[in-house]
Write a protein that holds these residues in place. Structure first.
Motif, mmCIF file in Angstrom:
data_model
loop_
_atom_site.group_PDB
_atom_site.id
_atom_site.type_symbol
_atom_site.label_atom_id
_atom_site.label_comp_id
_atom_site.label_asym_id
_atom_site.label_seq_id
_atom_site.Cartn_x
_atom_site.Cartn_y
_atom_site.Cartn_z
ATOM 1 N N ASP A 60 -3.412 -1.552 -8.629
ATOM 2 C CA ASP A 60 -4.699 -2.248 -8.587
ATOM 3 C C ASP A 60 -5.838 -1.319 -8.217
ATOM 4 O OD1 ASP A 60 -3.585 -4.710 -9.262
ATOM 5 O OD2 ASP A 60 -3.211 -5.239 -7.174
ATOM 6 N N SER A 61 -5.587 -0.380 -7.316
ATOM 7 C CA SER A 61 -6.637 0.570 -6.931
ATOM 8 C C SER A 61 -6.011 1.892 -6.559
ATOM 9 C CB SER A 61 -7.470 0.018 -5.771
ATOM 10 O OG SER A 61 -6.704 -0.016 -4.592
ATOM 11 N N LEU A 62 -6.802 2.929 -6.709
ATOM 12 C CA LEU A 62 -6.360 4.291 -6.450
ATOM 13 C C LEU A 62 -7.478 4.998 -5.698
ATOM 14 C CD1 LEU A 62 -4.371 6.743 -8.013
ATOM 15 C CD2 LEU A 62 -6.683 7.244 -8.673
ATOM 16 N N VAL A 63 -7.139 5.621 -4.574
ATOM 17 C CA VAL A 63 -8.117 6.375 -3.779
ATOM 18 C C VAL A 63 -7.597 7.788 -3.607
ATOM 19 C CG1 VAL A 63 -9.321 6.525 -1.571
ATOM 20 C CG2 VAL A 63 -8.804 4.294 -2.544
ATOM 21 N N LEU A 64 -8.471 8.758 -3.842
ATOM 22 C CA LEU A 64 -8.141 10.171 -3.664
ATOM 23 C C LEU A 64 -8.964 10.706 -2.489
ATOM 24 C CD1 LEU A 64 -8.343 11.178 -7.420
ATOM 25 C CD2 LEU A 64 -6.265 10.910 -6.075
ATOM 26 N N PRO A 119 -3.164 -4.616 -1.035
ATOM 27 C CA PRO A 119 -2.406 -5.058 -2.216
ATOM 28 C C PRO A 119 -2.545 -6.556 -2.427
ATOM 29 C CG PRO A 119 -0.926 -4.399 -0.445
ATOM 30 C CD PRO A 119 -2.326 -4.094 0.016
ATOM 31 N N SER A 120 -2.538 -6.919 -3.719
ATOM 32 C CA SER A 120 -2.689 -8.340 -4.070
ATOM 33 C C SER A 120 -1.348 -9.011 -4.247
ATOM 34 C CB SER A 120 -3.504 -8.478 -5.337
ATOM 35 O OG SER A 120 -2.883 -7.776 -6.402
ATOM 36 N N THR A 152 0.880 -1.161 0.000
ATOM 37 C CA THR A 152 0.000 0.000 0.000
ATOM 38 C C THR A 152 0.918 1.211 0.000
ATOM 39 O OG1 THR A 152 -1.688 -1.181 1.240
ATOM 40 C CG2 THR A 152 -1.842 1.210 1.205
ATOM 41 N N VAL A 153 0.747 2.075 -1.007
ATOM 42 C CA VAL A 153 1.645 3.215 -1.200
ATOM 43 C C VAL A 153 0.844 4.507 -1.089
ATOM 44 C CG1 VAL A 153 3.214 4.355 -2.811
ATOM 45 C CG2 VAL A 153 3.124 1.859 -2.724
ATOM 46 N N LEU A 154 1.372 5.430 -0.316
ATOM 47 C CA LEU A 154 0.808 6.769 -0.201
ATOM 48 C C LEU A 154 1.649 7.700 -1.056
ATOM 49 C CD1 LEU A 154 -0.914 9.041 1.114
ATOM 50 C CD2 LEU A 154 0.745 9.033 2.989
ATOM 51 N N MET A 196 -2.800 10.442 -2.314
ATOM 52 C CA MET A 196 -3.345 9.326 -3.075
ATOM 53 C C MET A 196 -2.925 8.038 -2.398
ATOM 54 S SD MET A 196 -2.414 10.478 -6.896
ATOM 55 C CE MET A 196 -1.072 11.507 -6.351
ATOM 56 N N LEU A 197 -3.849 7.140 -2.226
ATOM 57 C CA LEU A 197 -3.540 5.821 -1.684
ATOM 58 C C LEU A 197 -3.612 4.825 -2.825
ATOM 59 C CD1 LEU A 197 -5.527 5.926 1.643
ATOM 60 C CD2 LEU A 197 -3.087 5.527 1.410
ATOM 61 N N LEU A 198 -2.529 4.103 -3.023
ATOM 62 C CA LEU A 198 -2.445 3.130 -4.105
ATOM 63 C C LEU A 198 -2.279 1.738 -3.531
ATOM 64 C CD1 LEU A 198 0.281 4.925 -6.280
ATOM 65 C CD2 LEU A 198 -2.182 5.257 -6.391
ATOM 66 N N SER A 199 -2.944 0.799 -4.138
ATOM 67 C CA SER A 199 -2.689 -0.604 -3.855
ATOM 68 C C SER A 199 -1.873 -1.101 -5.039
ATOM 69 C CB SER A 199 -4.012 -1.366 -3.733
ATOM 70 O OG SER A 199 -3.745 -2.724 -3.520
#
Length: 160
Positions: free
Chosen positions: A137-141, A159-160, A64-66, A126-129
């Protein structure tokens, strides 16, 4: 009717119309942001959006990346919550460690200007999986602390 009174009424009516127009624009921005978060507007699932190899190599597996910068209060809050809720969290930024004095030790800091510039136009945080191969895989703002907590607790964001 007095011309001055008529002018004041007309001016206030114009001000009310401007505020209603601004409210409509802000509503559209919120709807667009929700659409981006859900992956509807970006087609995130089908585009194969990836982090650069330079960042993927540093991640060493699914994470999980910020994506954030230190001048953003919500970014600071998100970094603290990321350390609390995510396994092997990472922070992608253009800044060095001195810009993040309160960053928890469990959050790995990755400094990469090129990767940052490729994502920062979406408005941090932004939070990235991110998958092991660097695929996003996913992006959250998130726009509030509640959005951050909701995103970090959602099982599909892991994260997968």
């Amino acid at each position: 009717m007095d011309p001055v009174l008529a002018l004041l009424i007309l001016a206030w009516a114009a001000i009310v119309l401007l505020y209603l127009g601004l409210a409509a624009v802000l509503r559209e921005v919120r709807l667009l942001r929700r659409g981006l978060t859900a992956g509807q507007a970006t087609g995130l699932g089908g585009t194969g959006l990836r982090l650069p190899d330079s960042v993927s190599a540093k991640l060493g597996g699914p994470r999980t990346v910020l994506v954030a910068d230190s001048g953003c209060p919500l970014c600071q809050f998100t970094a603290a919550e990321l350390a609390r809720h995510a396994d092997r969290p990472a922070l992608l930024t253009y800044e060095d460690r001195t810009a993040w004095p309160e960053l928890p030790d469990s959050v790995e800091l990755i400094t990469d200007r090129d990767a940052w510039q490729g994502l920062a136009h979406l408005n941090p945080p932004m939070l990235l999986s991110v998958a092991a191969d660097g695929r996003i895989d996913s992006l959250v703002l998130p726009t509030s602390a509640a959005d951050v907590l909701r995103a970090l607790r959602a099982p599909e964001r892991q994260p997968s």
